[in-house]
Motif scaffolding. Sequence first.
Motif, mmCIF file in Angstrom:
data_model
loop_
_atom_site.group_PDB
_atom_site.id
_atom_site.type_symbol
_atom_site.label_atom_id
_atom_site.label_comp_id
_atom_site.label_asym_id
_atom_site.label_seq_id
_atom_site.Cartn_x
_atom_site.Cartn_y
_atom_site.Cartn_z
ATOM 1 N N GLN A 152 47.147 42.254 43.894
ATOM 2 C CA GLN A 152 45.739 41.959 44.140
ATOM 3 C C GLN A 152 44.839 43.096 43.646
ATOM 4 O O GLN A 152 45.078 44.260 43.916
ATOM 5 C CB GLN A 152 45.486 41.720 45.624
ATOM 6 C CG GLN A 152 44.099 41.163 45.936
ATOM 7 C CD GLN A 152 43.986 40.704 47.376
ATOM 8 O OE1 GLN A 152 44.931 40.806 48.154
ATOM 9 N NE2 GLN A 152 42.821 40.179 47.748
ATOM 10 N N GLY A 153 43.808 42.709 42.902
ATOM 11 C CA GLY A 153 42.885 43.682 42.347
ATOM 12 C C GLY A 153 43.316 44.228 41.009
ATOM 13 O O GLY A 153 42.541 44.934 40.346
ATOM 14 N N GLY A 154 44.516 43.903 40.580
ATOM 15 C CA GLY A 154 45.022 44.390 39.300
ATOM 16 C C GLY A 154 44.856 43.369 38.196
ATOM 17 O O GLY A 154 44.185 42.345 38.341
ATOM 18 N N SER A 155 45.496 43.637 37.075
ATOM 19 C CA SER A 155 45.411 42.763 35.911
ATOM 20 C C SER A 155 46.347 41.568 36.068
ATOM 21 O O SER A 155 47.486 41.708 36.535
ATOM 22 C CB SER A 155 45.771 43.550 34.651
ATOM 23 O OG SER A 155 45.839 42.701 33.533
ATOM 24 N N ALA A 156 45.873 40.392 35.671
ATOM 25 C CA ALA A 156 46.687 39.180 35.744
ATOM 26 C C ALA A 156 47.573 39.094 34.511
ATOM 27 O O ALA A 156 47.434 38.193 33.670
ATOM 28 C CB ALA A 156 45.792 37.950 35.859
ATOM 29 N N ALA B 127 51.190 38.174 36.422
ATOM 30 C CA ALA B 127 50.480 37.042 35.813
ATOM 31 C C ALA B 127 50.508 35.815 36.715
ATOM 32 O O ALA B 127 49.515 35.100 36.844
ATOM 33 C CB ALA B 127 51.086 36.728 34.451
ATOM 34 N N ARG B 128 51.638 35.554 37.354
ATOM 35 C CA ARG B 128 51.764 34.357 38.187
ATOM 36 C C ARG B 128 51.045 34.500 39.522
ATOM 37 O O ARG B 128 50.863 33.520 40.235
ATOM 38 C CB ARG B 128 53.243 34.037 38.411
ATOM 39 C CG ARG B 128 53.920 33.479 37.164
ATOM 40 C CD ARG B 128 55.381 33.179 37.406
ATOM 41 N NE ARG B 128 55.582 32.454 38.622
ATOM 42 C CZ ARG B 128 56.565 32.700 39.499
ATOM 43 N NH1 ARG B 128 57.400 33.707 39.265
ATOM 44 N NH2 ARG B 128 56.702 31.973 40.584
ATOM 45 N N ALA B 129 50.622 35.727 39.881
ATOM 46 C CA ALA B 129 49.873 35.910 41.127
ATOM 47 C C ALA B 129 48.451 35.382 41.012
ATOM 48 O O ALA B 129 47.758 35.226 42.027
ATOM 49 C CB ALA B 129 49.850 37.386 41.520
ATOM 50 N N ASP B 130 48.022 35.078 39.798
ATOM 51 C CA ASP B 130 46.703 34.473 39.589
ATOM 52 C C ASP B 130 46.828 32.970 39.827
ATOM 53 O O ASP B 130 46.800 32.161 38.907
ATOM 54 C CB ASP B 130 46.227 34.778 38.160
ATOM 55 C CG ASP B 130 44.848 34.205 37.884
ATOM 56 O OD1 ASP B 130 44.104 33.928 38.842
ATOM 57 O OD2 ASP B 130 44.513 34.027 36.691
ATOM 58 N N ASN C 173 44.929 30.623 40.957
ATOM 59 C CA ASN C 173 43.872 29.682 40.557
ATOM 60 C C ASN C 173 43.501 29.784 39.080
ATOM 61 O O ASN C 173 42.572 29.117 38.623
ATOM 62 C CB ASN C 173 42.619 29.870 41.408
ATOM 63 C CG ASN C 173 41.959 31.217 41.188
ATOM 64 O OD1 ASN C 173 42.524 32.097 40.545
ATOM 65 N ND2 ASN C 173 40.771 31.388 41.739
ATOM 66 N N GLN C 174 44.196 30.628 38.337
ATOM 67 C CA GLN C 174 44.047 30.732 36.883
ATOM 68 C C GLN C 174 42.626 31.076 36.442
ATOM 69 O O GLN C 174 42.125 30.556 35.445
ATOM 70 C CB GLN C 174 44.491 29.426 36.201
ATOM 71 C CG GLN C 174 45.964 29.107 36.401
ATOM 72 C CD GLN C 174 46.410 27.857 35.669
ATOM 73 O OE1 GLN C 174 45.617 26.969 35.366
ATOM 74 N NE2 GLN C 174 47.699 27.782 35.403
ATOM 75 N N ASP C 175 41.976 31.990 37.186
ATOM 76 C CA ASP C 175 40.627 32.401 36.781
ATOM 77 C C ASP C 175 40.618 33.753 36.098
ATOM 78 O O ASP C 175 39.558 34.300 35.794
ATOM 79 C CB ASP C 175 39.683 32.422 37.985
ATOM 80 C CG ASP C 175 40.047 33.484 39.011
ATOM 81 O OD1 ASP C 175 41.140 34.080 38.905
ATOM 82 O OD2 ASP C 175 39.251 33.700 39.947
ATOM 83 N N GLY C 176 41.792 34.324 35.862
ATOM 84 C CA GLY C 176 41.879 35.591 35.151
ATOM 85 C C GLY C 176 41.816 36.825 36.027
ATOM 86 O O GLY C 176 41.947 37.946 35.533
ATOM 87 N N THR C 177 41.613 36.648 37.330
ATOM 88 C CA THR C 177 41.579 37.778 38.256
ATOM 89 C C THR C 177 42.476 37.481 39.449
ATOM 90 O O THR C 177 42.696 36.317 39.799
ATOM 91 C CB THR C 177 40.147 38.063 38.758
ATOM 92 O OG1 THR C 177 39.652 36.891 39.424
ATOM 93 C CG2 THR C 177 39.221 38.414 37.611
ATOM 94 N N ILE C 178 42.970 38.519 40.072
ATOM 95 C CA ILE C 178 43.809 38.360 41.262
ATOM 96 C C ILE C 178 43.011 38.873 42.448
ATOM 97 O O ILE C 178 42.806 40.079 42.609
ATOM 98 C CB ILE C 178 45.130 39.136 41.117
ATOM 99 C CG1 ILE C 178 45.877 38.658 39.860
ATOM 100 C CG2 ILE C 178 46.007 38.950 42.349
ATOM 101 C CD1 ILE C 178 47.126 39.456 39.555
ATOM 102 N N ASP C 179 42.517 37.951 43.244
ATOM 103 C CA ASP C 179 41.663 38.321 44.365
ATOM 104 C C ASP C 179 41.820 37.302 45.483
ATOM 105 O O ASP C 179 42.720 36.442 45.450
ATOM 106 C CB ASP C 179 40.199 38.422 43.925
ATOM 107 C CG ASP C 179 39.710 37.165 43.202
ATOM 108 O OD1 ASP C 179 40.310 36.092 43.399
ATOM 109 O OD2 ASP C 179 38.742 37.268 42.431
ATOM 110 N N ALA C 180 40.942 37.382 46.470
ATOM 111 C CA ALA C 180 41.043 36.512 47.644
ATOM 112 C C ALA C 180 40.872 35.037 47.294
ATOM 113 O O ALA C 180 41.314 34.163 48.053
ATOM 114 C CB ALA C 180 39.998 36.931 48.680
#
Length: 538
Positions: free
Chosen positions: A423-427, A432-435, A437-444
Amino acid sequence: MKKIAIGFGVLTGFLAFTAVAFAQTYTPLAPLPIGEGGTTPDTYTLSSYLVGAIKLLVAAGGAIAVLMLIIRGTQYVAAGINPSAKSDAKERIMGALIGLTLVLTSYLILNSIDPRLVEFNLTLPPVGQSPAAAATPVAPTPSAPAPVLNNGGTNPSAQPVAPAAAAPVTITSPTTAVTPLQNIINARINRSNDYSVISNCMGNTTYDLCVKTDLNGDGQTNLSDIVLFTQKGNLFDVNQNRVIELANTTAAASCFFKMPGANVHAMLPRENWNQSWSDGGSSAWYISGYSCGGSGGITGMPTVACSGATWIKAPALMNKCAITNGYMNMPFGFVYGGGSQFSKFQNWVTSSSVGSAVDLRTLFKATFFRPIASGDGIPQDEYFETDDGKLTYATIAEYDLNNDGTADFNASGADMTAFSACQGGSASGACARADFNQDGTIDARDLNLVKLMRNDVFGGSGFTPLGWILNWFESAFFDPAGYSDTQIISYCIGHAAFERCGYADVNGDHKIDNADLTAFNTGAPLLDFNSDGKVDLR
């Protein structure tokens, strides 16, 4: 209440008197700091005193009302159990509150509408001279030099003759003459704030930006233009942050439900069965061959030899967003008398889980295989693909971040721990799979479907999406915070005007399409009076 009415009448009469009083100019014996900005002018008019008197009356009225509240409150407490005394004290407290409200709100309302309503300019022009002429400097002809007064001054209705070599005198139009009061109003305008511009342009003909604030085209800026500004502004403020962003940027992204992009059937092992006969005439079936994929035979569950694991891992599925690949209006709700796609999703997941940890091998069998009763022991291929099954498995498999065959939605589980580390890092890379919702960011934002799983699927909240389709779920999961208005409209095109995409229906036709984007790009820039690329609504 009678006393309040009498007091209100007295105040009204006082204001009416000030509206018709003449301005008497004189020089005081002692200077009084009541000029503009607290300065001490050389002369005073009745207007000067009225402005200070009104402010003094408002302050005194407020102080008296507060004092009465304290006195009557004390009487109410001291009344004890005496009902008549308590009733009398309550009535007087209410009267003091009403009086305080009248005093404060009357001044605030008038000052908010136009500051000039609480200021007085009662200076009258000399007899025989019109107000326009008094405000307009007049250039005399060469043959009629300006008369010089005994004290060396000039006639206020004329200007000195310019020397022949000087530039011609410019005559100022009455409509553009700037009075001291107008200068004060202009100075109060915040050019960087569109709301400040239009709210101070009522009746203002001298400020440059006021030429843009006549929104209804009636030739002047008035209250109807401010109402129109507010109505249009609220309509175009899609992200509800009280600022309209006009920049055309790329569409927002959000997708939680997935569909496999790969051919799942081709990843599975195939068992070729054959029949043998005994001397007694009885028969038995046996496996005569084995392959990975292909055609014919009986489809088996995933194996390490064919699939790399005893379940299908998310990377092998090559998942794609469901709503952008033909499933935007896929039914995914509860339909009376017709079954429920959401109920299937919930039942498949919960029957394959322990707590909030879903076993993917069990889920794969539940979503891709169906039991078939075979006659005479003949092997039957139980593999069976459905849109509901593919969507369920592909979506849940995405949350198995550590590839251990279990998608754990528990906050302290291994997969959520892996998400927190990303979270908060690069997708990209391992994250990569932690994104989700596929919006390019890993967040809440990525945890919006996780909340549904915890509260409604595992938690049994009783959530019943009656008649929902897939894009309604995506609209509900979409988080518009941080996106511009055009980004939200662009994302919501094709969605129903529902949940988070409801505000994107700019033209009010109950659907989101390119017409809404056109309406925004046409209407919103008209509210950007200072041309700074955004519209300030407050």
